[in-house]
Design a protein around this motif. Structure first.
Motif, short mmCIF file in Angstrom:
data_model
loop_
_atom_site.label_atom_id
_atom_site.label_comp_id
_atom_site.label_asym_id
_atom_site.label_seq_id
_atom_site.Cartn_x
_atom_site.Cartn_y
_atom_site.Cartn_z
N GLU A 6 -0.21 20.15 -18.78
CA GLU A 6 0.38 20.58 -17.51
C GLU A 6 -0.60 21.46 -16.72
N THR A 7 -1.28 22.35 -17.44
CA THR A 7 -2.28 23.21 -16.78
C THR A 7 -3.39 22.36 -16.16
N LEU A 8 -3.81 21.33 -16.93
CA LEU A 8 -4.86 20.44 -16.43
C LEU A 8 -4.39 19.71 -15.17
N MET A 9 -3.15 19.22 -15.21
CA MET A 9 -2.60 18.50 -14.06
C MET A 9 -2.52 19.42 -12.84
N LYS A 10 -2.08 20.64 -13.06
CA LYS A 10 -1.98 21.59 -11.95
C LYS A 10 -3.35 21.90 -11.37
N THR A 11 -4.34 22.01 -12.24
CA THR A 11 -5.70 22.30 -11.79
C THR A 11 -6.24 21.16 -10.93
N ILE A 12 -6.03 19.93 -11.42
CA ILE A 12 -6.50 18.76 -10.65
C ILE A 12 -5.80 18.71 -9.28
N ALA A 13 -4.50 18.99 -9.30
CA ALA A 13 -3.74 18.94 -8.04
C ALA A 13 -4.26 19.97 -7.04
N MET A 14 -4.50 21.20 -7.52
CA MET A 14 -4.99 22.25 -6.63
C MET A 14 -6.38 21.93 -6.11
N LEU A 15 -7.20 21.33 -6.98
CA LEU A 15 -8.54 20.93 -6.54
C LEU A 15 -8.44 19.85 -5.47
N GLY A 16 -7.45 18.98 -5.61
CA GLY A 16 -7.24 17.93 -4.60
C GLY A 16 -6.91 18.53 -3.25
N LEU A 17 -6.03 19.55 -3.25
CA LEU A 17 -5.69 20.21 -1.98
C LEU A 17 -6.92 20.92 -1.41
N ALA A 18 -7.64 21.62 -2.29
CA ALA A 18 -8.84 22.35 -1.84
C ALA A 18 -9.87 21.39 -1.27
N LEU A 19 -9.99 20.24 -1.92
CA LEU A 19 -10.96 19.24 -1.44
C LEU A 19 -10.57 18.74 -0.05
N SER A 20 -9.28 18.53 0.17
CA SER A 20 -8.81 18.04 1.48
C SER A 20 -9.14 19.04 2.58
N VAL A 21 -8.77 20.30 2.37
CA VAL A 21 -9.03 21.31 3.39
C VAL A 21 -10.54 21.56 3.50
N GLY A 22 -11.21 21.61 2.34
CA GLY A 22 -12.67 21.84 2.34
C GLY A 22 -13.42 20.76 3.10
N ALA A 23 -12.95 19.54 2.98
CA ALA A 23 -13.61 18.43 3.71
C ALA A 23 -13.49 18.65 5.21
N ASN A 38 -13.79 11.31 5.59
CA ASN A 38 -12.67 10.38 5.38
C ASN A 38 -12.54 10.01 3.90
N LEU A 39 -13.70 9.80 3.26
CA LEU A 39 -13.71 9.44 1.84
C LEU A 39 -13.17 10.58 0.98
N LEU A 40 -13.59 11.81 1.29
CA LEU A 40 -13.14 12.97 0.52
C LEU A 40 -11.63 13.21 0.72
N MET A 41 -11.17 12.90 1.91
CA MET A 41 -9.72 13.05 2.16
C MET A 41 -8.91 12.12 1.26
N VAL A 42 -9.39 10.89 1.13
CA VAL A 42 -8.70 9.93 0.26
C VAL A 42 -8.77 10.40 -1.20
N LEU A 43 -9.94 10.90 -1.59
CA LEU A 43 -10.11 11.39 -2.96
C LEU A 43 -9.16 12.57 -3.23
N GLY A 44 -9.10 13.49 -2.28
CA GLY A 44 -8.19 14.64 -2.41
C GLY A 44 -6.74 14.19 -2.53
N MET A 45 -6.39 13.18 -1.76
CA MET A 45 -5.02 12.65 -1.80
C MET A 45 -4.71 12.06 -3.18
N MET B 198 0.78 17.59 2.82
CA MET B 198 0.80 17.25 4.25
C MET B 198 0.25 18.34 5.16
N PRO B 199 0.58 19.63 4.97
CA PRO B 199 -0.04 20.64 5.83
C PRO B 199 -1.56 20.66 5.71
N CYS B 200 -2.06 20.33 4.51
CA CYS B 200 -3.53 20.30 4.32
C CYS B 200 -4.15 19.22 5.17
#
Lengths: 65, 508
Positions: A6-23, A38-45, B198-200
């Motif tokens: 669960e910790t691993l899943m949460k970490t991956i999820a948060m990294l995905g959000l960070a990647l989206s905003v970071g991109a 655009n590619l990083l946004m898809v990866l983050g998603m 979605m907000p991101c």
């Protein structure tokens, strides 16, 4: 799901959000191209949905244990 | 004991099949929420953060751009409007919700009587179908973008979409309707999963669009915002909006939930009334950040299209999301529309069910789905979405205002609160006069300057009213005051008459 998984899943999820905003920040500063962005946004998603679906629980109001 | 006293007793109401059906639908939440089912801050923050990023944010942000507001109007006006909305939730809605712990349905039922409650439910269902249609329209623009089908451009006089677009809208609508028929628990879970992402996407899309507008460093932002995004000049065919419109739209767009009290249904689960402030997370993420970012995306798309020689760029959610965030943006548009259209349609089906004798739930929901699909295929619905939201907010707000007045003001005036429940009336005429009177007065004050058929009103109205040029977005306070004034005066008359009918010495 184990606690470690669960910790691993949460970490991956948060990294995905960070990647989206970071991109978005990166293309704003000119560090990456729009195509890379655009590619990083898809990866983050994929990172977010691929992991968040396992640990975010559905719990409607009035049905708490 | 106190809780038992709050349980509603309406068994002496004369039998009426439509009323009984409606009561049966809401029977399960007839009693106040018990102490062991209350929730803390985290639940409400998560709920508001997720529920207020919807497909319609992709429409309302661009509409402000097209109506020619300035950057100051957007940043300060939306901040003020959203702050007013949060205060309305926290100071008007939540305190009553945690004291009474009843749903909006039972609150209105107590003060307005069952007939007006049925009318409220039926009209609310129609509006919900329109809103669900707008959300399906949003999702369809994204699917059409992938399928290579051009979405209708209302600015280019596309009053009716192409057959291919209609086919996609029907397919999306059917999926939404079927999921609503099957029950939306799984989808509700998926909506909860999608909410933080979605907000991101809005934020990233806004930042990426700033780069294409020529913002190279933060210090460039304000100049570019005023020159290229919120220019202060309305686009051709659009009404000029300003500061007041931004305040009004942000305050109005959820008014049926806060001043209209619909969210007592949610906050009845709150441990403290202060949790009403958790609405700030929904407002400032969904109706501030998302509207600003979608406005930036809209401007960037328009500038790019105009530079490419397109005379009237087709600004729709699918196009601006694809331009600003690529395929992730398209997925965001589909999910933002889809995940909010589904519960909206489910609630519409629930409300419609009372007016359709012996129809099964699935048939009613499919009927609501058909209305939704028709609405989705009318481009004007999204083009005038801000106006539709304003009409619906002002129309449904007065009944919530009466809940506030009944609870806080009537006892201080010596009036009996929830008089319809007390006297077991089928309908409360003061509530009907206050509700319909407030909306009619506000509409006519607006219509006299907007529609030729109402211009004659200017010649018969007192000079100060003839000179008052109202806009629907600026009518929140007048509408609220007119509604409570009419309701209170009529309640005095009703209860004075009722006292006269009683034998001497007996108090109602």
């Amino acid at each position: 799901m184990t606690r470690h998984l669960e910790t691993l899943m949460k970490t991956i999820a948060m990294l995905g959000l960070a990647l989206s905003v970071g991109a978005g920040f990166s293309v704003f500063t000119g560090a990456i191209s729009h195509d890379t962005y655009n590619l990083l946004m898809v990866l983050g998603m994929l990172m977010w949905f691929g992991s968040a679906v396992f640990w975010i629980k559905a719990k409607p109001l009035g049905e708490q244990s | 004991m106190a809780r038992e006293c709050k349980v509603l007793v309406m068994s002496n109401i004369p039998p009426s099949s439509i009323v009984e059906r409606l009561d049966a639908l809401y029977e399960y939440d007839r009693e106040p929420v018990s102490e062991d089912k209350l929730y803390g801050w985290k639940t409400f923050i998560a709920m508001f953060s997720s529920e207020h990023i919807a497909g319609t944010e992709f429409i309302l942000g661009p509409l402000l751009v097209m109506h020619g507001v300035t950057a100051f109007d957007v940043f300060v006006g939306l901040a003020v409007g959203n702050l007013l909305a949060v205060l309305s939730w926290a100071l008007m809605c939540a305190p009553i919700a945690v004291r009474e712990r009843l749903t909006i349905y039972w609150q209105i039922r107590r003060l307005a009587g069952p007939y007006l409650t049925v009318l409220y439910s039926g009209l609310f269902a129609i509006v919900l179908c329109l809103l669900a249609g707008a959300m399906v329209n949003v999702s369809t623009t994204a699917v059409a973008n992938v399928a290579g089908v051009e979405s209708p451009n209302f600015l280019n006089d596309d009053q009716i979409p192409s057959l291919a677009w209609i086919a996609i809208a029907v397919a999306v609508g059917v999926v939404v309707a079927l999921l609503a028929v099957l029950g939306f628990e799984q989808l509700a879970h998926f909506a909860k999963v999608a909410a933080p992402w979605m907000p991101c996407v809005f934020l990233a899309g806004g930042l990426a669009s700033l780069a294409s507008l020529g913002v190279e460093r933060p210090s460039d932002f304000w100049a570019v915002a005023n020159e290229k995004i919120w220019t202060g000049v309305a686009q051709e065919g659009q009404i000029q909006y300003g500061f007041g419109h931004c305040v009004g739209l942000a305050w109005l767009c959820n008014i049926s939930q806060h001043m209209g009290m619909a969210d007592v249904t949610i906050f009845r689960y709150a441990k403290k009334w202060q949790m009403g402030f958790s609405s700030a997370f929904g407002m400032f993420l969904g109706h501030y950040m998302a509207w600003i970012c979608s406005g930036i995306m809209c401007a960037a798309f328009t500038v790019a299209e105009t530079a490419a020689g397109v005379e009237k760029p087709n600004v729709n959610p699918g196009n601006i999301a694809m331009f600003s965030a690529g395929y992730a943006g398209l997925v965001c548009v589909v999910l933002a529309g889809w995940t909010t259209a589904n519960p909206t349609l489910y609630r519409a089906g629930l409300a419609f069910q009372v007016a359709t004798p012996n129809w099964r739930r699935w048939a009613v929901t499919l009927f609501a789905g058909a209305v939704m699909i028709v609405a989705a295929c009318i481009p004007a619905v999204n083009y005038y979405l801000d106006r539709i939201v304003a009409y619906y907010g002002l129309f449904f707000m007065p009944l919530g205002a009466f809940i506030f007045i009944d609870y806080w003001v009537f006892p201080r005036l010596g009036l009996i609160p929830y008089f319809a429940e007390h006297k077991r009336l089928l309908w409360s005429w003061p509530a009907a006069v206050g509700w319909l009177g407030s909306f009619t007065i506000c509409f006519l004050l607006y219509a006299k300057d907007q529609y030729p058929m109402f211009e004659w009103l200017n010649s018969v109205l007192p000079e100060f009213l003839a000179n008052y040029h109202a806009d629907f977005f600026l009518q929140v306070l007048p509408a609220w005051l007119i509604a409570v004034l009419l309701y209170t005066v009529c309640s005095f008359l009703q209860q004075a008459g009722s006292r006269r009918e009683l034998p001497s010495g007996e108090h109602p």
